[in-house]
Write a protein that holds these residues in place. Structure first.
Motif, short mmCIF file in Angstrom:
data_model
loop_
_atom_site.label_atom_id
_atom_site.label_comp_id
_atom_site.label_asym_id
_atom_site.label_seq_id
_atom_site.Cartn_x
_atom_site.Cartn_y
_atom_site.Cartn_z
N UNK A 1 0.82 -1.24 0.03
CA UNK A 1 0.18 -0.15 -0.04
C UNK A 1 0.87 1.16 -0.10
N UNK A 2 2.02 1.26 0.96
CA UNK A 2 2.69 2.61 0.84
C UNK A 2 3.60 2.83 -0.20
N UNK A 3 3.96 1.76 -1.18
CA UNK A 3 4.79 1.59 -2.32
C UNK A 3 3.72 2.22 -3.35
N UNK A 4 2.45 1.70 -3.66
CA UNK A 4 1.53 2.15 -4.32
C UNK A 4 1.56 3.63 -4.22
N UNK A 5 1.22 3.99 -3.10
CA UNK A 5 0.90 5.37 -2.76
C UNK A 5 1.94 6.41 -3.48
N UNK A 6 3.21 5.94 -3.17
CA UNK A 6 4.32 6.73 -3.71
C UNK A 6 4.36 6.69 -5.18
N UNK A 7 3.95 5.37 -5.86
CA UNK A 7 3.83 5.38 -7.26
C UNK A 7 2.76 6.24 -7.91
N UNK A 8 1.91 6.52 -7.25
CA UNK A 8 0.74 7.34 -7.69
C UNK A 8 1.04 8.67 -7.54
N UNK A 9 1.75 9.06 -6.57
CA UNK A 9 2.29 10.38 -6.58
C UNK A 9 3.39 10.89 -7.52
N UNK A 10 4.07 9.80 -7.89
CA UNK A 10 5.17 10.03 -8.82
C UNK A 10 4.67 9.96 -10.39
N UNK A 11 3.19 9.76 -10.53
CA UNK A 11 2.63 9.92 -11.90
C UNK A 11 2.41 11.10 -12.32
N UNK A 12 2.64 12.23 -11.33
CA UNK A 12 2.15 13.62 -11.83
C UNK A 12 3.51 14.35 -11.98
N UNK A 13 4.66 13.58 -11.67
CA UNK A 13 6.09 14.06 -12.01
C UNK A 13 6.24 14.40 -13.56
N UNK A 14 6.13 15.63 -14.42
CA UNK A 14 6.63 15.80 -15.51
C UNK A 14 8.02 15.61 -15.90
N UNK A 15 8.32 14.94 -17.14
CA UNK A 15 9.77 14.98 -17.41
C UNK A 15 10.12 16.05 -18.36
N UNK A 16 9.39 16.96 -18.83
CA UNK A 16 9.60 17.88 -19.99
C UNK A 16 8.49 19.07 -19.76
N UNK A 17 9.22 20.09 -19.82
CA UNK A 17 8.30 21.37 -19.95
C UNK A 17 7.25 21.37 -20.84
N UNK A 18 5.87 21.49 -21.00
CA UNK A 18 5.19 21.36 -21.87
C UNK A 18 4.05 22.50 -21.90
N UNK A 19 4.10 23.56 -21.10
CA UNK A 19 3.26 24.73 -20.80
C UNK A 19 4.11 26.06 -21.44
N UNK A 20 3.70 26.49 -22.42
CA UNK A 20 4.38 27.52 -23.13
C UNK A 20 3.16 28.51 -23.33
#
Length: 418
Positions: free
Chosen positions: A121-140
């Motif tokens: 459960x704890x690892x799954x929570x960390x994974x769900x939080x990481x899904x919001x991490x962008x690798x590139x800037x896409x807002x200009x």
């Protein structure tokens, strides 16, 4: 089956064979499908034979004069005898069998303790939080110079890479250790030193499953970032540029740009602006040229894409992060995004195609500036020497100045400052 069902099955089969998973192993998939088709034909033939034999035997029992190829041919025994429906949904079973099944399940499963479930459960929570991490800037919101674009992409990619390798991995390691710290010796011993015991322990299987969760998270967030970046480049480059003059440029949206504009209007946002800002300069002996060639922008855009792919690679597996080095010293890194597989080459091709389609437009605009090169490269000392060589009246000099000012005003009107 009916023809429509056969057509639907054929379409479904063609889609399955063209998927990424089966395309790489098409020979094995074709062999498997051939075996399935042979088994199906064999089963249908047996059912037809049995039905025809039953009908012939029934007709022979009713009229002994009926002659059939199935006369005196016994029916094959059924595959299994039909069983009567039980009066309830409960199936009686021996207590010893239940104990044996429970023991086997407990031995095979590694989610039989609260601590192991809490770790998942704890690892799954960390994974769900990481899904919001962008690798590139896409807002200009406005066009960017090459320095602004490169710096923003590098900042986003480097920040994501540091977070994945240090912050996120450390949080997952702490979550696992926090969950299993009170288990002690047994199947989930974090302080195990015997590699033979560890290889058969439930902890190894638990870490393998958690490692797959983490890998899937990295691949998912990476593909989402690459897809958003490709959508950005395609939408901002999907214009047909019609240059009538240096100050009269018409942009005609293509299908991709129309779709992006529709999405922006639905979200009450401004329509997408051009992605890059190109600056001009005048070079003696050359004329007008771009400070940074358009090809350099394209190279930086592709380079940012590949840097984002590299940010997901080389991550340590959870075994190396959690267990002592003596047990897992040779463990390979996680399997994440690969440059030649999956969505990475597909989105990269979209980016390159969009940039390649946009590159001719800046060169066409630059060609419109050729008539203004002599004015932009005016040799002031030689011009003053020419004026001083001839004797001219004040009114003639004033008229020449007014003419030069008129030409300069016309040039400024034709050449926009930005």
């Amino acid at each position: 089956p009916a023809s429509t069902d056969a057509d639907a099955t054929s379409r479904l089969l063609a889609r399955a064979l063209n998927s990424d998973a089966l395309r790489a192993r098409r020979p094995e998939a074709q062999a498997m499908l051939a075996e399935v088709a042979a088994d199906r034909d064999r089963a249908l033939t047996k059912d037809r034979f049995r039905a025809m034999a039953k009908a012939a035997h029934a007709a022979e029992a009713f009229d002994a004069t009926v002659v059939s190829i199935f006369n005196k041919v016994p029916l094959p025994p059924p595959d299994r005898l039909p069983s009567a429906a039980p009066p309830s949904g409960l199936v009686a079973d021996a207590p010893a069998h239940r104990c044996l099944a429970r023991g086997g399940f407990h031995m095979a499963s590694f989610l039989t303790t609260r601590e192991a479930v809490a770790a998942v459960q704890r690892v799954k929570a960390e994974c769900e939080a990481a899904l919001r991490l962008p690798l590139l800037q896409t807002h200009w919101s406005k066009p960017a110079t090459i320095y602004e674009f490169t710096e923003a992409q590098a900042r986003a990619t480097d920040g994501a890479a540091v977070h994945l390798r240090e912050g996120w991995t450390g949080a997952i390691r702490n979550a696992i250790r926090l969950s299993l710290r009170d288990v002690g010796k047994g199947w989930y011993n974090l302080n195990e030193r015997d590699i033979e015991v560890y290889n058969v322990s439930k902890l190894k299987r638990l870490l393998a499953m958690l490692n797959l969760m983490v890998q899937d998270t990295v691949v998912t967030l990476g593909e989402a970032s690459l897809r958003a970046y490709a959508d950005l480049v395609v939408a901002r480059a999907a214009f047909r540029v019609v240059a009538h003059s240096p100050s009269h440029i018409v942009l005609e949206r293509l299908a991709e740009a129309e779709e992006a504009a529709a999405k922006a209007a639905a979200a009450n946002a401004a329509p997408p602006a051009p992605l890059f800002q190109l600056d001009l300069r005048v070079v003696d002996g050359v004329g007008f040229e771009y400070v940074h060639p358009p090809e350099e922008f394209a190279e930086e855009a592709v380079g940012a894409y590949m840097s984002a792919v590299g940010a997901t690679q080389g991550l340590l597996q959870l075994e190396r992060a959690v267990m002592p080095p003596s047990l897992v010293s040779g463990t390979a890194p996680m399997t994440t995004l690969e440059s030649s597989k999956g969505a990475v080459p597909r989105h990269l091709e979209r980016v390159r195609a969009a940039l390649h389609r946009a590159l001719p437009h800046p060169q066409a605009y630059l060609a419109l500036l050729a008539p203004y090169v002599p004015i932009a490269q005016l040799d002031v000392p030689s011009h003053l020497a020419k004026l001083g060589a001839a004797t001219r009246s004040v009114s003639e000099v004033a008229a020449d100045i007014r003419e030069q000012l008129r030409c300069a005003a016309a040039v400024e009107a034709e050449l926009p400052p930005r």
